[in-house]
Design an enzyme around this catalytic site. Structure first.
Site, PDB file in Angstrom:
ATOM      1  N   GLY A  17      37.352  39.246  33.561  1.00  0.00           N
ATOM      2  CA  GLY A  17      38.338  39.472  32.491  1.00  0.00           C
ATOM      3  C   GLY A  17      39.656  38.782  32.818  1.00  0.00           C
ATOM      4  CE  LYS A  18      43.451  41.088  37.752  1.00  0.00           C
ATOM      5  NZ  LYS A  18      43.842  41.523  39.079  1.00  0.00           N
ATOM      6  CG  ASP A  73      47.442  43.098  43.067  1.00  0.00           C
ATOM      7  OD1 ASP A  73      46.195  43.171  42.996  1.00  0.00           O
ATOM      8  OD2 ASP A  73      48.141  44.058  43.399  1.00  0.00           O
ATOM      9  CE1 TYR A 162      42.759  52.852  34.579  1.00  0.00           C
ATOM     10  CE2 TYR A 162      43.568  50.880  35.678  1.00  0.00           C
ATOM     11  CZ  TYR A 162      42.984  52.133  35.733  1.00  0.00           C
ATOM     12  OH  TYR A 162      42.617  52.663  36.940  1.00  0.00           O
TER      13      TYR A 162
END
Length: 200
Positions: A17-18, A73, A162
């Site tokens: 996803g990142k 991060d 999230y």
């Protein structure tokens, strides 16, 4: 300062996803590699802050690949939970990084704090720390934040992590309900990236 712009980069993450989000932010003419191209596993993240963990990842993936690396991060901080899950955001999902499990844990912790939390505005923010690290490359860091609230229920199928429980300030919908093109214009990763995009 940099002699020349960065033309190729390794995106230091094993989170798909990142990887997709960062790839979408990067300039189209950049040659982008992923950790799967080198079959590199993720390092142990033992930093105390997003910035430290971002640097740990960038340095590790750069040394393994001998390439300039961009690492991220990021995580969710919830005020009433004293900033948790914070740097442990992914780890709340267990070994497999299961965000359904992680989201349930957020709701469980909020219930412990306040049974009526669903009818209140629970302040939270997403934070992203980006680091560029590599051979003959000045280390570059940037941090982006977006303030918002926790949704009383999971809403939306888009995004990852999230996103389905985070409502950005001034909006009525969660990141999970937004189109990627809407989210990318306002989110924490975009804000962090805006500060470093001049290097590409």
């Amino acid at each position: 300062m940099l002699k020349k712009k960065i033309t190729k980069i390794l995106v230091g993450t094993n989170n798909t996803g990142k990887l997709k989000e960062i790839r979408d932010l990067l300039p189209k003419n950049l040659k982008i590699y992923s950790t799967s191209d080198f079959k590199i596993k993720s390092p142990i993240e033992n930093g105390k802050t997003f910035e430290e963990n971002s640097l740990i990842k960038a340095r590790y993936f750069s040394k393994k690949s001998k390439m300039i690396c961009l690492s991220d991060d990021s995580g969710l901080e919830i005020d009433v939970l004293e900033g948790a899950p914070g740097i442990y955001s992914a780890r709340w999902g267990g070994k497999k990084g299961d965000f359904v499990k992680a989201t349930k844990k957020v709701f469980k912790e909020l219930n412990k704090k306040d049974k009526n939390w669903r009818i209140k505005k629970i302040k939270a923010r997403f934070i992203c720390a980006l680091t560029i690290y590599g051979p003959n490359q000045k280390t570059i860091n940037s941090v982006g934040k977006i303030e918002g609230y926790i949704s009383p229920s999971i809403k939306g199928e888009n995004g990852f992590g999230y996103d389905p429980i985070f409502i950005p300030k001034g909006k009525q919908v969660t990141f999970g309900e937004m189109k990627a093109s809407q989210k990318y214009k306002i989110d924490h990763r975009f804000k962090a990236f805006k500060k470093i995009k001049k290097f590409f």
